[in-house]
Write an enzyme that holds these catalytic residues in place. Sequence first.
Site, PDB file in Angstrom:
ATOM      1  N   SER A  54       7.728  37.885  -6.394  1.00 57.00           N
ATOM      2  CA  SER A  54       7.323  37.371  -5.092  1.00 57.00           C
ATOM      3  C   SER A  54       7.586  38.421  -4.015  1.00 57.00           C
ATOM      4  O   SER A  54       7.120  39.550  -4.148  1.00 57.00           O
ATOM      5  CB  SER A  54       8.098  36.070  -4.830  1.00 57.00           C
ATOM      6  OG  SER A  54       7.473  35.315  -3.845  1.00 57.00           O
ATOM      7  N   HIS A  60       4.348  29.260  -9.157  1.00 58.41           N
ATOM      8  CA  HIS A  60       4.941  30.498  -8.675  1.00 58.41           C
ATOM      9  C   HIS A  60       6.429  30.606  -9.047  1.00 58.41           C
ATOM     10  O   HIS A  60       6.947  31.685  -9.294  1.00 58.41           O
ATOM     11  CB  HIS A  60       4.768  30.590  -7.157  1.00 58.41           C
ATOM     12  CG  HIS A  60       5.323  31.852  -6.570  1.00 58.41           C
ATOM     13  ND1 HIS A  60       4.906  33.094  -6.983  1.00 58.41           N
ATOM     14  CD2 HIS A  60       6.283  32.061  -5.628  1.00 58.41           C
ATOM     15  CE1 HIS A  60       5.569  34.017  -6.295  1.00 58.41           C
ATOM     16  NE2 HIS A  60       6.420  33.420  -5.487  1.00 58.41           N
ATOM     17  N   ASP A  61       7.098  29.472  -9.082  1.00 58.98           N
ATOM     18  CA  ASP A  61       8.526  29.446  -9.420  1.00 58.98           C
ATOM     19  C   ASP A  61       8.830  29.954 -10.830  1.00 58.98           C
ATOM     20  O   ASP A  61      10.000  30.191 -11.151  1.00 58.98           O
ATOM     21  CB  ASP A  61       9.050  28.004  -9.315  1.00 58.98           C
ATOM     22  CG  ASP A  61       9.956  27.832  -8.105  1.00 58.98           C
ATOM     23  OD1 ASP A  61      10.178  28.828  -7.394  1.00 58.98           O
ATOM     24  OD2 ASP A  61      10.429  26.706  -7.871  1.00 58.98           O
ATOM     25  N   ASP A  82       0.330  30.023 -11.128  1.00 59.17           N
ATOM     26  CA  ASP A  82       0.809  30.481  -9.821  1.00 59.17           C
ATOM     27  C   ASP A  82      -0.390  30.580  -8.881  1.00 59.17           C
ATOM     28  O   ASP A  82      -1.247  31.437  -9.059  1.00 59.17           O
ATOM     29  CB  ASP A  82       1.477  31.850  -9.991  1.00 59.17           C
ATOM     30  CG  ASP A  82       2.067  32.393  -8.697  1.00 59.17           C
ATOM     31  OD1 ASP A  82       1.802  31.833  -7.618  1.00 59.17           O
ATOM     32  OD2 ASP A  82       2.800  33.403  -8.773  1.00 59.17           O
ATOM     33  N   ARG A 119      11.090  24.423   4.440  1.00 58.14           N
ATOM     34  CA  ARG A 119      11.399  24.567   3.022  1.00 58.14           C
ATOM     35  C   ARG A 119      10.568  23.613   2.166  1.00 58.14           C
ATOM     36  O   ARG A 119      10.128  23.962   1.077  1.00 58.14           O
ATOM     37  CB  ARG A 119      12.902  24.309   2.807  1.00 58.14           C
ATOM     38  CG  ARG A 119      13.349  24.308   1.370  1.00 58.14           C
ATOM     39  CD  ARG A 119      13.174  25.673   0.727  1.00 58.14           C
ATOM     40  NE  ARG A 119      13.848  25.737  -0.565  1.00 58.14           N
ATOM     41  CZ  ARG A 119      13.815  26.792  -1.364  1.00 58.14           C
ATOM     42  NH1 ARG A 119      13.169  27.874  -0.983  1.00 58.14           N
ATOM     43  NH2 ARG A 119      14.454  26.789  -2.506  1.00 58.14           N
TER      44      ARG A 119
END
Lengths: 203, 371
Positions: B147, B346-347, B313, B217
């Site tokens: 990232s 994406h995580d 992602d 967040r």
Amino acid sequence: MSLINENKDFGVIAKLIPNNASVIDVGCNDGSLLEYLREYKNIDGRGMEIDQKKVQLCLAKGISVIEGDADTDLYDYPDKLFDYSILTYTLQATKSPKTVMQQLVRISKKAIISFPNFGHWKIGASLLLNRKMPVSEKLSYSWHETPNLHFCTINDFIDLCEELEIKIEKKGDLSNKKLSNFSGKNFLDSYFNEVGLFLVSKD
Amino acid sequence: MSENKIVTLAEDEPLNLDGGGSLSKFKTAYTTYGKLNDKKNNSILVCHALTGDQYVASDHPITKKNGWWSMVVGPDKPIDTNKFFVICPNVIGGCMGSTGPKEINPENGKEFATDFPVITIADMVRAQKLLIDYLGIEKIFCVTGGSMGGMLVLEWLSKFPEMVHSAVPIATATNHSAQNIALNELARQSIMADPNWQSGNYYHSDKKPMKGLSVARMAAHISYLSKEALQSKFGRNLQDKNSLDYSFDADFQIESYLRHQGFTFVDRFDANSYLYITRAMDYFDVSSANNGSLIEAFKKTQSKILCVSFTSDWLYPTSENKKIVKVFNSLGLNVSFIEIETENGHDSFLLDEPKFFEALKGFINSTFENL
């Protein structure tokens, strides 16, 4: 497809490649050919492989490899980036052999292409006598599970090169590990070579 | 496991920033694992993501949770600290000890807050370079990160190519798309819309922009997950109830989950840092110092590179990572690429992804053997 006979095929391919050449092996499998060429010819090698398990094997060997598809990902390379491109036993499994061949001769100065020769007499005989799709050492899949989409004979390949204005420089005979200059279609080759192996180029 | 260390850098000469200002005598907080060998050729620089920090493989001092990459970095892990000397610095602009908005400005003895200069990814890399110099390392064996960490890797390859033997940029991009910028702007606006933000001067107030940061967040967290993962994990399941409340309480599990992610985040992260770091990511364009040419940006790169992307992602999709591969291919670099199939979005680069670990380990170990 692990049809490559390391001792036989690698040696013949290595004869075609000078020391320190830059080489891309398209459909590079587990990277053994690139490893062989790195050891014996000190090449600067790159691989492309569609099967991720084999990509992992290449990475673990320190071979630079792109997880990618010969049909779509060769466009990413600039013209004549490599001295040599290699395509062993992959042409018949591509969606468009024609565009793959065009891409190979575009991204490299010379291309080495090998494929199972569907014109081999055993295949003809098997078809003639058994009325079944041939299965042999070089063609090890049953018709319903084969990844091979476009079988061709040595003569078909020569015709396609002509159509695409690709120059055939040399031909290889894997049975006796011999290379010779290409001088047109040849009855013996098309009947008796289980594998077609050619060095081609296009300016 | 490693102790947190803090070093003051740029003591003699200030660090000039892309935005015009400079930082002198700035602090960098970092951790190290393993030992630097005699040849000093076994160092791996790990670059953290937006809300990451230097606690890559040690317990976090605030959350008490395992380090964010404790599955990757450690003895016998894919990045084996028996073999490698791992360095992980908190970026400048961060909030875990490196100089950033919540630290004291030596010029006036007060927190920087929004007087902190707007920094860029390249500024962060220049600051990291000073740390590497301080540690006496001339050539880093491998620079890696996912990232924003991947952006730092790309910037290293462009700015200090001679100092990087190999690199693994993961789930990243050469610049932010309009969608990426939009999501970050949503987060920033939610922080700044919180009256407790107080134009950034909340450090001595008992009111902190917790709601704004929490919503920021929550929005970001959605972008880290895939639709499939959210659906299979939460679906339309209700939270501790059998029927709808006909209220605005958290009826659905996904609501409750996001609120939890938001609330716990504010304990460990500074709202102003969030503004600065997301800005740096939006400004990032590795080609910008080279007239917009990516080819120019990596012209001097000689490193061996592995690019990694994840199928689900959508924040830094495979297509963006493949763009990077294409540039490296055009330059004839020693580049590898692998796309890991997963529904974790994406995580994924922070989660247990065995195929990703295998690729990373295979690349790093074989590259080290061929040094």
